[in-house]
Design a protein around this motif. Structure first.
Motif, PDB file in Angstrom:
ATOM      1  N   ASP A 234     -25.596  33.227  -8.266  1.00 41.74           N
ATOM      2  CA  ASP A 234     -26.360  31.813  -8.369  1.00 41.74           C
ATOM      3  C   ASP A 234     -25.244  30.901  -8.800  1.00 41.74           C
ATOM      4  N   LYS A 235     -24.658  31.274  -9.808  1.00 33.75           N
ATOM      5  CA  LYS A 235     -23.565  30.195 -10.443  1.00 33.75           C
ATOM      6  C   LYS A 235     -22.642  29.822  -9.353  1.00 33.75           C
ATOM      7  N   LYS A 236     -22.103  30.667  -8.522  1.00 30.85           N
ATOM      8  CA  LYS A 236     -21.183  30.510  -7.642  1.00 30.85           C
ATOM      9  C   LYS A 236     -21.713  29.552  -6.567  1.00 30.85           C
ATOM     10  N   TRP A 237     -22.916  29.915  -6.034  1.00 23.96           N
ATOM     11  CA  TRP A 237     -23.655  28.970  -5.114  1.00 23.96           C
ATOM     12  C   TRP A 237     -23.772  27.341  -5.715  1.00 23.96           C
ATOM     13  N   LYS A 238     -24.096  27.262  -6.705  1.00 21.62           N
ATOM     14  CA  LYS A 238     -24.166  25.979  -7.407  1.00 21.62           C
ATOM     15  C   LYS A 238     -22.868  25.298  -7.451  1.00 21.62           C
ATOM     16  N   GLU A 239     -22.066  26.185  -7.977  1.00 18.78           N
ATOM     17  CA  GLU A 239     -20.578  25.501  -8.189  1.00 18.78           C
ATOM     18  C   GLU A 239     -20.248  24.831  -6.528  1.00 18.78           C
ATOM     19  N   ASN A 240     -20.454  25.811  -5.335  1.00 18.85           N
ATOM     20  CA  ASN A 240     -20.167  25.415  -4.067  1.00 18.85           C
ATOM     21  C   ASN A 240     -20.886  24.089  -3.522  1.00 18.85           C
ATOM     22  N   TYR A 241     -22.256  24.072  -4.098  1.00 17.39           N
ATOM     23  CA  TYR A 241     -23.197  22.954  -3.664  1.00 17.39           C
ATOM     24  C   TYR A 241     -22.495  21.765  -4.364  1.00 17.39           C
ATOM     25  N   GLY A 242     -22.053  21.991  -5.575  1.00 20.20           N
ATOM     26  CA  GLY A 242     -21.537  20.645  -6.319  1.00 20.20           C
ATOM     27  C   GLY A 242     -20.219  20.078  -5.603  1.00 20.20           C
ATOM     28  N   GLN A 243     -19.448  20.914  -5.141  1.00 19.03           N
ATOM     29  CA  GLN A 243     -18.221  20.589  -4.251  1.00 19.03           C
ATOM     30  C   GLN A 243     -18.644  19.922  -2.986  1.00 19.03           C
ATOM     31  N   TYR A 244     -19.864  20.479  -2.286  1.00 15.46           N
ATOM     32  CA  TYR A 244     -20.194  19.718  -1.404  1.00 15.46           C
ATOM     33  C   TYR A 244     -20.846  18.476  -1.407  1.00 15.46           C
ATOM     34  N   ILE A 245     -21.635  18.074  -2.636  1.00 15.00           N
ATOM     35  CA  ILE A 245     -22.152  17.038  -2.894  1.00 15.00           C
ATOM     36  C   ILE A 245     -20.773  15.972  -3.259  1.00 15.00           C
ATOM     37  N   ASN A 246     -19.863  16.535  -3.602  1.00 14.73           N
ATOM     38  CA  ASN A 246     -18.673  15.466  -4.270  1.00 14.73           C
ATOM     39  C   ASN A 246     -18.002  15.220  -3.022  1.00 14.73           C
ATOM     40  N   LYS A 247     -17.870  16.100  -2.086  1.00 13.61           N
ATOM     41  CA  LYS A 247     -17.305  15.715  -0.640  1.00 13.61           C
ATOM     42  C   LYS A 247     -17.993  14.651   0.004  1.00 13.61           C
ATOM     43  N   ILE A 248     -19.471  14.823  -0.048  1.00 15.47           N
ATOM     44  CA  ILE A 248     -20.407  13.934   0.555  1.00 15.47           C
ATOM     45  C   ILE A 248     -20.175  12.393  -0.225  1.00 15.47           C
ATOM     46  N   GLU A 249     -20.224  12.446  -1.496  1.00 11.89           N
ATOM     47  CA  GLU A 249     -20.031  11.226  -2.106  1.00 11.89           C
ATOM     48  C   GLU A 249     -18.635  10.529  -2.078  1.00 11.89           C
ATOM     49  N   SER A 250     -17.645  11.288  -1.672  1.00 11.03           N
ATOM     50  CA  SER A 250     -16.288  10.954  -1.356  1.00 11.03           C
ATOM     51  C   SER A 250     -16.306  10.111  -0.098  1.00 11.03           C
ATOM     52  N   GLN A 251     -16.735  10.886   0.814  1.00  9.30           N
ATOM     53  CA  GLN A 251     -16.953  10.178   2.339  1.00  9.30           C
ATOM     54  C   GLN A 251     -17.849   8.640   2.262  1.00  9.30           C
ATOM     55  N   LYS A 252     -18.852   8.787   1.475  1.00  2.96           N
ATOM     56  CA  LYS A 252     -19.598   7.528   1.159  1.00  2.96           C
ATOM     57  C   LYS A 252     -18.847   6.418   0.629  1.00  2.96           C
ATOM     58  N   LYS A 253     -17.950   6.821  -0.126  1.00  3.30           N
ATOM     59  CA  LYS A 253     -17.014   6.111  -0.899  1.00  3.30           C
ATOM     60  C   LYS A 253     -16.098   5.380  -0.288  1.00  3.30           C
ATOM     61  N   GLU A 254     -15.582   6.351   0.601  1.00  8.14           N
ATOM     62  CA  GLU A 254     -14.511   5.777   1.626  1.00  8.14           C
ATOM     63  C   GLU A 254     -15.124   4.950   2.431  1.00  8.14           C
ATOM     64  N   LEU A 255     -16.397   5.018   3.185  1.00  8.18           N
ATOM     65  CA  LEU A 255     -17.039   4.271   4.276  1.00  8.18           C
ATOM     66  C   LEU A 255     -17.512   2.792   3.411  1.00  8.18           C
ATOM     67  N   LEU A 256     -17.794   2.888   1.964  1.00  7.99           N
ATOM     68  CA  LEU A 256     -18.061   1.593   1.548  1.00  7.99           C
ATOM     69  C   LEU A 256     -16.638   0.799   1.366  1.00  7.99           C
ATOM     70  N   GLU A 257     -15.867   1.426   0.978  1.00  6.91           N
ATOM     71  CA  GLU A 257     -14.557   0.908   1.001  1.00  6.91           C
ATOM     72  C   GLU A 257     -13.985   0.122   2.055  1.00  6.91           C
ATOM     73  N   ARG A 258     -14.280   0.774   3.254  1.00  8.24           N
ATOM     74  CA  ARG A 258     -14.070   0.082   4.414  1.00  8.24           C
ATOM     75  C   ARG A 258     -14.924  -0.890   4.876  1.00  8.24           C
ATOM     76  N   LEU A 259     -16.178  -1.145   4.274  1.00  5.55           N
ATOM     77  CA  LEU A 259     -16.853  -2.163   4.333  1.00  5.55           C
ATOM     78  C   LEU A 259     -16.502  -3.240   3.683  1.00  5.55           C
ATOM     79  N   ASN A 260     -16.092  -2.748   2.376  1.00  9.99           N
ATOM     80  CA  ASN A 260     -15.569  -3.817   1.565  1.00  9.99           C
ATOM     81  C   ASN A 260     -14.371  -4.401   2.098  1.00  9.99           C
ATOM     82  N   THR A 261     -13.447  -3.694   2.540  1.00  8.88           N
ATOM     83  CA  THR A 261     -12.222  -4.222   3.405  1.00  8.88           C
ATOM     84  C   THR A 261     -12.408  -5.221   4.340  1.00  8.88           C
TER      85      THR A 261
END
Length: 387
Positions: A234-261
């Motif tokens: 369970d602990k490992k799965w939560k760590e993997n999900y956290g990495q997945y959420i961080n990846k999603i957030e980084s994608q959103k951040k990149e797209l928002l930066e492109r919009l800001n550009t």
């Protein structure tokens, strides 16, 4: 014999009737032709009278425009107005003069030409002084400003396409919800049996029962070890999900930066337009001549313009508006879709899409407009000849 004679007489009578009917048909046909010709002549006369009324009103409008220029007291501004409007006023006056029939109307047009000639003579006298003014610099920089505007408009169309694509990507990014792992009764049973084994171990310490260590081995170890493994899983799965959420957030951040550009680029383009020589000169003129734009608007109202699409062809305007609204709503550009939804032929649907492309609503099978407010502005300013 009598029957033959009677038949012969009947045939002669029928032939005479046919001749009469044929003669009557010819007369009716001739009468219809005369009526059609009369109607054509009447329509022609009506159009001719309407044309005369149009040219009379055109001559009157040119008289008002020429009078407004003549009444201007400032010589430099008067020269500016002359350079802007002398050619269209003279051309429209000559057109009206060549189409009007009455001598008094022709003399009226001659008076307008005389007024404009006097204004042009004034322009010739003060041409050198006018050449040093802001008005002259404004006209000189107008072409470069229009080129800059066209360049910025093209960039904004590209930016609009990019922004639309980024917004679609943003809306498509939806992280999978975190699974609520419930071990339920299994975990409770494992924990209970492990506690029983632990209790037996404690009893074996404080009592002399030799069977208790064996019971501890049987109860505690087989159930406690899987419990530990499940917790680690369970602990490992939560760590993997956290990495997945961080990846999603980084994608959103990149797209928002492109919009800001894109937004920053548009602001730079707007600043570039505002800092152009044309705008600076225009602002300088507005300080020195507060009434100059009002005068131009007034004279512009006298100069005939090409009719807008809505006024010249309301049916085409309505059809284009309905099709463009549907395209904006569905965000899809397809000839077959237009053909099905509006029950029209393939060729006609293709022509509608060509018109939408010419006026800048679609481009390369992509919808450039996102709301009906912008659509109305584009169609209201569209001239029928442009499509």
């Amino acid at each position: 014999m009598k029957i033959r004679a009677i038949n012969k007489q009947m045939l002669i009578a029928q032939y005479a009737q046919c001749e009469q009917i044929s003669t009557l048909q010819k007369e009716i046909s001739a009468s219809n032709n005369i009526s059609r010709q009369i109607l054509k002549n009447q329509l022609k006369e009506i159009k001719h009278q309407e044309l005369l009324r149009y040219y009379k009103s055109l001559a009157y409008a040119m008289k008002e425009a020429a009078g407004r220029i003549e009444a201007e007291e400032d010589i430099v501004f008067k020269c500016f107005l002359c350079e802007l409007y002398s050619e269209p006023i003279i051309n429209n006056t000559r057109e009206a003069k060549s189409n009007l029939e009455e001598i008094s109307d022709k003399e009226y047009c001659n008076g307008i030409e005389t007024t404009m000639q006097a204004i042009c003579n004034t322009y010739s006298l003060y041409k050198n002084e006018y050449a040093k003014s802001d008005f002259s610099r404004l006209l000189e920089s107008q072409s470069s400003y229009q080129e800059l505007q066209n360049e910025v408009a093209e960039k904004r169309k590209t930016s609009l396409i990019r922004r639309t694509e980024i917004e679609k990507e943003l809306s498509a990014i939806k992280p999978d919800p975190m699974k609520n792992t419930k071990r339920g009764c299994g975990m409770v049973i494992l924990f209970a049996l492990s506690m029983v084994g632990l209790l037996l171990m404690l009893l074996s310490v404080f009592t002399d029962v030799t069977v208790l260590p064996i019971l501890f081995v049987l109860f505690f170890l087989p159930f406690f070890i899987p419990l530990i493994k499940l917790r680690k899983k369970d602990k490992k799965w939560k760590e993997n999900y956290g990495q997945y959420i961080n990846k999603i957030e980084s994608q959103k951040k990149e797209l928002l930066e492109r919009l800001n550009t894109i937004k920053v680029e548009e602001e730079k383009e707007e600043a570039l337009l505002k800092s152009s020589i044309y705008i600076q000169t225009k602002n300088s003129i507005s300080l020195a001549y507060p009434h100059w734009e009002e005068a131009i608007v007034q004279i512009d109202s006298y100069i005939p313009k090409m009719g807008t699409l809505e006024s010249r062809n309301p049916k085409l305007y309505k059809d284009l508006y309905e099709i463009a609204s549907y395209v904006i709503k569905t965000q899809t550009v397809s000839t077959a879709m237009i053909q099905r939804h509006f029950s029209c032929g393939y060729t006609k649907a293709g022509k509608y899409l060509d018109r939408l492309s010419k006026i800048g609503i679609i481009k390369d099978n992509k919808v450039l407009i996102q709301n009906e407010k912008d659509l109305k502005k584009i169609l209201e300013n569209t001239v029928e000849e442009s499509i």
